[in-house]
Design an enzyme around this catalytic site. Structure first.
Site, PDB file in Angstrom:
ATOM      1  N   ARG A 274       0.817  -1.211   0.000  1.00 15.79           N
ATOM      2  CA  ARG A 274       0.000   0.000   0.000  1.00 15.79           C
ATOM      3  C   ARG A 274       0.856   1.269   0.000  1.00 15.79           C
ATOM      4  NH1 ARG A 274      -0.082  -4.740   1.318  1.00 15.79           N
ATOM      5  NH2 ARG A 274       0.346  -4.296   3.510  1.00 15.79           N
ATOM      6  N   CYS A 308      -4.378  -3.255   8.708  1.00 16.13           N
ATOM      7  CA  CYS A 308      -3.354  -2.460   8.015  1.00 16.13           C
ATOM      8  C   CYS A 308      -3.826  -1.019   7.991  1.00 16.13           C
ATOM      9  CB  CYS A 308      -3.140  -2.972   6.597  1.00 16.13           C
ATOM     10  SG  CYS A 308      -2.015  -1.941   5.620  1.00 16.13           S
ATOM     11  N   THR A 310      -2.362   1.677   6.540  1.00 12.34           N
ATOM     12  CA  THR A 310      -2.227   2.309   5.229  1.00 12.34           C
ATOM     13  C   THR A 310      -3.337   1.878   4.282  1.00 12.34           C
ATOM     14  OG1 THR A 310       0.167   2.176   5.587  1.00 12.34           O
ATOM     15  CG2 THR A 310      -0.575   2.860   3.416  1.00 12.34           C
ATOM     16  N   THR A 352       3.581   4.300   8.719  1.00  9.49           N
ATOM     17  CA  THR A 352       4.311   4.294   7.448  1.00  9.49           C
ATOM     18  C   THR A 352       4.233   5.680   6.827  1.00  9.49           C
ATOM     19  OG1 THR A 352       2.389   3.695   6.101  1.00  9.49           O
ATOM     20  CG2 THR A 352       3.672   1.878   7.066  1.00  9.49           C
ATOM     21  N   LYS A 394       8.446  -6.459   9.371  1.00  9.84           N
ATOM     22  CA  LYS A 394       7.960  -7.233   8.234  1.00  9.84           C
ATOM     23  C   LYS A 394       8.916  -8.369   7.862  1.00  9.84           C
ATOM     24  CE  LYS A 394       4.728  -4.070   5.963  1.00  9.84           C
ATOM     25  NZ  LYS A 394       3.577  -4.979   6.001  1.00  9.84           N
ATOM     26  N   CYS A 426       1.022   1.572  12.507  1.00  9.79           N
ATOM     27  CA  CYS A 426       1.218   0.528  11.504  1.00  9.79           C
ATOM     28  C   CYS A 426       1.038  -0.785  12.254  1.00  9.79           C
ATOM     29  CB  CYS A 426       2.610   0.610  10.878  1.00  9.79           C
ATOM     30  SG  CYS A 426       3.011  -0.840   9.866  1.00  9.79           S
TER      31      CYS A 426
END
Length: 473
Positions: A274, A308, A310, A352, A394, A426
């Site tokens: 994203r 999520c 984003t 993010t 991640k 995030c």
């Protein structure tokens, strides 16, 4: 004018019995009834390990098909399923009526003594497991008669009704009558198709197909309450999905497995990044996200959530094409912050760069009159490294470099803007920092707020309220 009912018959267990029921339904229901039937035939497996489960699954599949075809009521002209039809009904909202339940509904308070002409179900009745036995006085076949009936049932299943079969049944009927039976129930559809021949012999045999048809016409067609079901678009990223589901489970006030609510996870880690799309014109994740949401909607989910932050920037593109609502992670969390801190909240956002660039947090905070701050370019790079770096969340790391990088961003926000609340904006960040009210940073104690945790709490709150309202979990 009565509304026309569509009655669906699971025909494949005994097609002759299904046709008998259909004939009586159309005769009794006139123009107020239409009847649909399934086409597949049930194949009996001689292995007893599979026989019952195969039968259950066959009935479930046929019932589900009839519901999709528009049946208002599903009829199962079968005596054997009476002990487990509730297992099937629990999975289908369209009401289901089986033969035993139908007969029970037709019995008055002063029912005559019943002679049960059945090989398979007589044992249940003898032990009191059969529902009929708790309401009626019953005369049952002897052990020898049961053996004969067992053989006869298979013969009728293979060859159909015959004079020879009727004569054998008649002999057992007469013995039941001598033992006190006033009415004979052919408690097996193979025996029931011989009813006309037995009645012609003067035997008081109940037409169970007519009784079933009458019960069906009188039965409610109101849909059963829908169990609550939550849909989750997963894979954004996989660890964040696990984290959210874990928090939902822990937030649910359940003491047994069955007290939890249904959750469907559409896990698609191949959804394009994203942040890369929003900042660098990378591949657009809209279609992949929409496909996940559409699948969850088709599966009957009441709400959809996305672990999520984003990804919430893409929600306006999806919602205009969907009927199922989303629970907004960010709005849920901001509401919780405002309820807890009020006007004193000075909120630092660690997220993010894509989330920050879209303003999806800032715009909501502005509408609420909430002061929100973000890191400068240098410290934002540290936050991004904590998420995407080679030793970031991640990549599967939750301690070490990623912790130090995230701490550096937090320290900047507290020192520069006197923030007393830090948002882990995030869904990978709660894997590094944990929600708490007294996190020490830059000589102060501040609150760490986890949107994943607040979303989990909101989901449980909505689920429990909906379950209470519907009366079904």
């Amino acid at each position: 004018m009565n509304q026309k009912k569509t009655l669906g018959i699971v025909a494949g267990l005994n097609r002759r019995a299904a046709m008998e029921v259909k004939t009586r339904l159309l005769a009794l229901g006139d123009d107020d009834v239409s009847v649909i039937m399934t086409e597949d035939n049930f194949k009996i497996d001689p292995n007893p390990v599979f026989a019952v489960s195969d039968r259950k699954i066959f009935i479930f599949n046929e019932a589900e098909l009839l519901a999709e075809m528009g049946a208002d009521l599903i009829l199962v002209p079968d005596f054997k399923c009476g002990s487990y039809i509730h297992e099937i009904q629990r999975e289908i909202q369209t009401p289901i009526l089986d033969m035993k339940a139908a007969l029970m509904s037709q019995m008055g308070e002063k029912a005559p003594v019943m002679g049960v002409l059945d090989a398979g179900n007589a044992g249940d009745c003898a032990t009191g497991a059969c529902e009929l036995s708790s309401h009626l006085k019953m005369v049952l076949p002897t052990e020898e008669e049961n053996k004969a009936l067992d053989v006869l049932r298979e013969k009728i299943r293979a060859e159909g009704a015959s004079d020879e079969a009727a004569q054998e049944l008649a002999a057992i009927c007469r013995r039941l009558i001598e033992s006190g039976a006033e009415v004979i129930i052919p408690n097996c559809t193979q025996f029931a198709i011989n009813t006309p021949a037995l009645q012609e012999m003067g035997l008081p045999v109940m037409d169970v197909f007519e009784a079933f048809a009458k019960a069906a016409l009188a039965h409610s067609t109101e849909k059963l309450p829908k169990p609550f079901k939550l849909g989750l678009i997963g894979g954004l990223g996989p660890a964040a999905t696990v984290d959210l589901y874990d928090k939902i489970v822990k937030a649910t006030p359940a003491k047994t497995d069955q007290e939890h609510f249904k959750v469907v996870i559409e896990q698609n880690p191949q959804i394009d990044d994203r942040t890369a799309c929003l900042l660098n014109g990378g591949p657009d994740p809209t279609i992949a996200m929409y496909n996940c949401a559409k699948r969850l909607q088709k599966d009957g989910c009441d709400y959809i959530i996305i672990p999520c932050n984003t990804a919430h920037a893409f929600l306006p593109r999806l919602l205009r094409h969907l009927d199922v609502p989303f629970i907004d992670m960010q709005q849920t969390m901001l509401d919780e912050i405002q309820a807890k801190f009020g006007k004193d909240a000075r909120v630092g956002l660690m997220a993010t760069s894509g989330t920050i660039a879209t303003g999806i947090y800032g715009q909501k905070a502005d509408k609420m009159g909430m002061k929100m701050f973000t890191p400068d370019e240098d410290h934002q790079a540290s936050v991004m490294k904590a998420i995407y770096g080679p030793k970031g969340a991640k990549a599967g790391y939750t301690t070490g470099e990623c912790y130090d990088d995230l701490y550096r961003g937090a320290e900047y926000l507290v020192k520069t803007y006197d923030c007393n609340v830090l948002i882990l904006g995030c869904t990978e960040l709660p894997l590094i920092f944990h929600e708490q009210d007294d996190f020490e940073v830059a000589g102060k104690k501040v609150a760490i707020v986890d949107p994943t945790a607040t979303l989990a709490r909101k989901c449980v709150q909505i689920a429990e309220a909906t379950i209470k309202e519907r009366g079904v979990r």
